[in-house]
Write an enzyme that holds these catalytic residues in place. Sequence first.
Site, PDB file in Angstrom:
ATOM      1  CB  CYS A 150      -0.678   0.071   1.137  1.00 42.82           C
ATOM      2  SG  CYS A 150      -2.160  -1.367   1.201  1.00 42.82           S
ATOM      3  CG  ASN A 162      -6.680  -0.776   1.110  1.00 47.35           C
ATOM      4  OD1 ASN A 162      -6.140  -0.552   0.188  1.00 47.35           O
ATOM      5  ND2 ASN A 162      -6.414  -1.019   2.350  1.00 47.35           N
ATOM      6  CG  HIS A 204      -3.061   3.454   1.843  1.00 48.84           C
ATOM      7  ND1 HIS A 204      -3.649   2.957   0.693  1.00 48.84           N
ATOM      8  CD2 HIS A 204      -3.496   2.282   2.612  1.00 48.84           C
ATOM      9  CE1 HIS A 204      -4.124   1.478   0.798  1.00 48.84           C
ATOM     10  NE2 HIS A 204      -3.692   1.349   1.778  1.00 48.84           N
TER      11      HIS A 204
END
Length: 333
Positions: free
Chosen positions: A112, A284, A254
């Site tokens: 990520c 996500n 993020h």
Amino acid sequence: MTRAAVLAGVGGFVPPRVVTNDELSRRLDTSDDWIRTRTGIAERHVVDPGTSTGDLAVEAGERALENAGAHGADLVIVATTTPDRPCPATAPVVAARLGLTGVPAYDVAAVCSGFVYALQAGACAVTAGFAERALVIGAESFSTILDPEDRTTAVIFGDGAGAVLLRAGERTEPGAVLDVHLGSDGSMTDLITVRGGGAEERSRGGTARPEDRYFRMDGRSVFFTAVRRMAESSRTVLARTGWEVADVDRLVGHQANTRIIHAVAEQLGLPPERAVLNIERVGNTSAASIPLALADGLADGTLTAGDRVLLTAFGGGATWGSATLVWPDLPVG
């Protein structure tokens, strides 16, 4: 004059298939309310059979080039946890499909945090004179590595890609990447992981465990570690840039979880309304999440020319990173 990498264009793409919370609740022990309360997610996009991470990356890359009014780049970097193949890297194929055969192209694997890592690599290449234009892409088909029966991960992740084009310019220009801070701690490798498929598993021999094919995450530990590391990294990059926290107009974190982003804002002392959020619509998307949020922020007017922007991420490895820039005047649509 100080040479710098300047953000010249952004682009984002998500596959057309939408999976809602209600759809997931019909096969998992969950509900729309449970998912929204804990993650802030209402729906996510997933690839159809036959669509790969490379396909998503090409779409986002084309849109970033178009947004910049550019016809090419002399470096392509793809940040991904879900490459099309273990070997070779996805980036050379993406570059070739974009008509950029012959330019250097490589993948970055930082989960990520991948886009921030790739941004730093692209910016350094431009600043050093290795490239005049660098196309930096974050792309994921995360649905391909999720256990469909694991509600702790199946409800969180989605597929998509985002890209930025960096061009050579001056540090005083809007869009210049002002500073990047990166970090890692390999002692937390099992915090976020796919255990199977690599040399570690193959060298042991024997029969691979089916569950090791899937992505696993210690959600509670990730939450607290992510908030701490993202806040620390943000403070570091702000200090190196010469900004106070109050100078930040937009926080683009993020898109892991709405609560994480708001907790980072709180740790920094930023009002939550300064955070750019698109997680409700896309979930996500790992390495794609920050560039997707940038593309969406441009499209909906959340990001406007002159905004002082802080990017920050945490991912498997463990890895983390943050960056600063002043948002340039980019075309919308």
